[in-house]
Scaffold this motif. Structure first.
Motif, mmCIF file in Angstrom:
data_model
loop_
_atom_site.group_PDB
_atom_site.id
_atom_site.type_symbol
_atom_site.label_atom_id
_atom_site.label_comp_id
_atom_site.label_asym_id
_atom_site.label_seq_id
_atom_site.Cartn_x
_atom_site.Cartn_y
_atom_site.Cartn_z
ATOM 1 N N ASN A 27 0.829 -1.215 0.000
ATOM 2 C CA ASN A 27 0.000 0.000 0.000
ATOM 3 C C ASN A 27 0.863 1.265 0.000
ATOM 4 O O ASN A 27 0.627 2.213 0.761
ATOM 5 N N HIS A 28 1.869 1.243 -0.861
ATOM 6 C CA HIS A 28 2.757 2.403 -0.960
ATOM 7 C C HIS A 28 3.135 2.557 -2.430
ATOM 8 O O HIS A 28 3.761 1.655 -2.995
ATOM 9 N N HIS A 29 2.757 3.667 -3.019
ATOM 10 C CA HIS A 29 2.732 3.761 -4.470
ATOM 11 C C HIS A 29 3.708 4.804 -5.010
ATOM 12 O O HIS A 29 3.787 5.923 -4.479
ATOM 13 N N SER A 55 8.111 9.142 -2.272
ATOM 14 C CA SER A 55 7.903 9.993 -1.112
ATOM 15 C C SER A 55 6.607 9.520 -0.456
ATOM 16 O O SER A 55 5.794 8.858 -1.106
ATOM 17 N N THR A 56 6.433 9.848 0.809
ATOM 18 C CA THR A 56 5.225 9.410 1.505
ATOM 19 C C THR A 56 4.294 10.598 1.659
ATOM 20 O O THR A 56 4.563 11.516 2.446
ATOM 21 N N HIS A 57 3.237 10.601 0.886
ATOM 22 C CA HIS A 57 2.346 11.755 0.849
ATOM 23 C C HIS A 57 1.683 11.987 2.214
ATOM 24 O O HIS A 57 1.468 13.125 2.616
ATOM 25 N N ASP A 58 1.413 10.876 2.908
ATOM 26 C CA ASP A 58 0.724 10.983 4.205
ATOM 27 C C ASP A 58 1.545 11.762 5.244
ATOM 28 O O ASP A 58 0.974 12.327 6.184
HETATM 29 C C1 LIG Z 1 -5.332 5.658 1.923
HETATM 30 C C2 LIG Z 1 -4.037 5.011 1.509
HETATM 31 O O1 LIG Z 1 -3.693 4.000 2.397
HETATM 32 C C3 LIG Z 1 -2.923 6.018 1.482
HETATM 33 O O2 LIG Z 1 -3.290 7.122 0.683
HETATM 34 C C4 LIG Z 1 -1.589 5.442 1.026
HETATM 35 C C5 LIG Z 1 -1.611 4.871 -0.373
HETATM 36 N N1 LIG Z 1 -0.336 4.930 -1.041
HETATM 37 C C6 LIG Z 1 0.602 5.841 -0.710
HETATM 38 N N2 LIG Z 1 1.696 5.996 -1.440
HETATM 39 C C7 LIG Z 1 2.603 6.931 -1.157
HETATM 40 N N3 LIG Z 1 3.684 7.065 -1.927
HETATM 41 N N4 LIG Z 1 2.442 7.721 -0.095
HETATM 42 C C8 LIG Z 1 1.386 7.640 0.715
HETATM 43 O O3 LIG Z 1 1.289 8.398 1.677
HETATM 44 C C9 LIG Z 1 0.411 6.646 0.416
HETATM 45 N N5 LIG Z 1 -0.628 6.481 1.186
#
Ligand SMILES: C[C@H](O)[C@H](O)[C@H]1CNC2=NC(N)=NC(=O)C2=N1
Length: 98
Positions: free
Chosen positions: A58-60, A75-78
């Motif tokens: 779950n990391h894209h 990068s981690t958007h969260d």
């Molecule tokens: C809701 C979902 O779990 C989040 O949006 C996940 C999905 N994939 C993600 N991918 C990346 N690169 N950063 C994130 O913060 C992230 N968050």
């Protein structure tokens, strides 16, 4: 809970990636690498395998493909920057092409 990479982790897990073709994106807490393959089919093969790991964790990635080239940015958007998920995915992507 995902957190930004600590200073210690930047030395132990980020630095080796920066010595293996990854670089910091200017103006962002993100890393990028360009992979070049023999042709489009090989590039797509990499993207398909990489996508399965990205989905599993779950990391894209942010990525861009033209013919035999795939540019990946992690990068981690969260958390608004690099986390351990980015270094983990970067190591996996490097392993897929090794
Ligand atoms: C809701 C979902 O779990 C989040 O949006 C996940 C999905 N994939 C993600 N991918 C990346 N690169 N950063 C994130 O913060 C992230 N968050």
């Amino acid at each position: 809970m995902t957190e930004k990479l600590s200073d210690t982790a930047r030395k132990t897990t980020l630095q080796p990636l920066l010595e293996n073709g990854w670089s910091m994106v200017e103006g962002r807490d993100a890393i990028t690498k360009s992979y070049t393959f023999g042709d489009f089919v090989e590039a797509m093969g990499f993207m398909t395998r990489a996508a399965l790991w990205a989905e599993k964790w779950n990391h894209h990635p942010e990525w861009f493909n033209v013919y035999n080239r795939v540019e990946v940015t992690l990068s981690t958007h969260d958390v608004g920057g690099l986390s351990a998920l980015d270094t983990k995915l970067a190591r996996k992507f490097d392993g897929l092409v090794a």
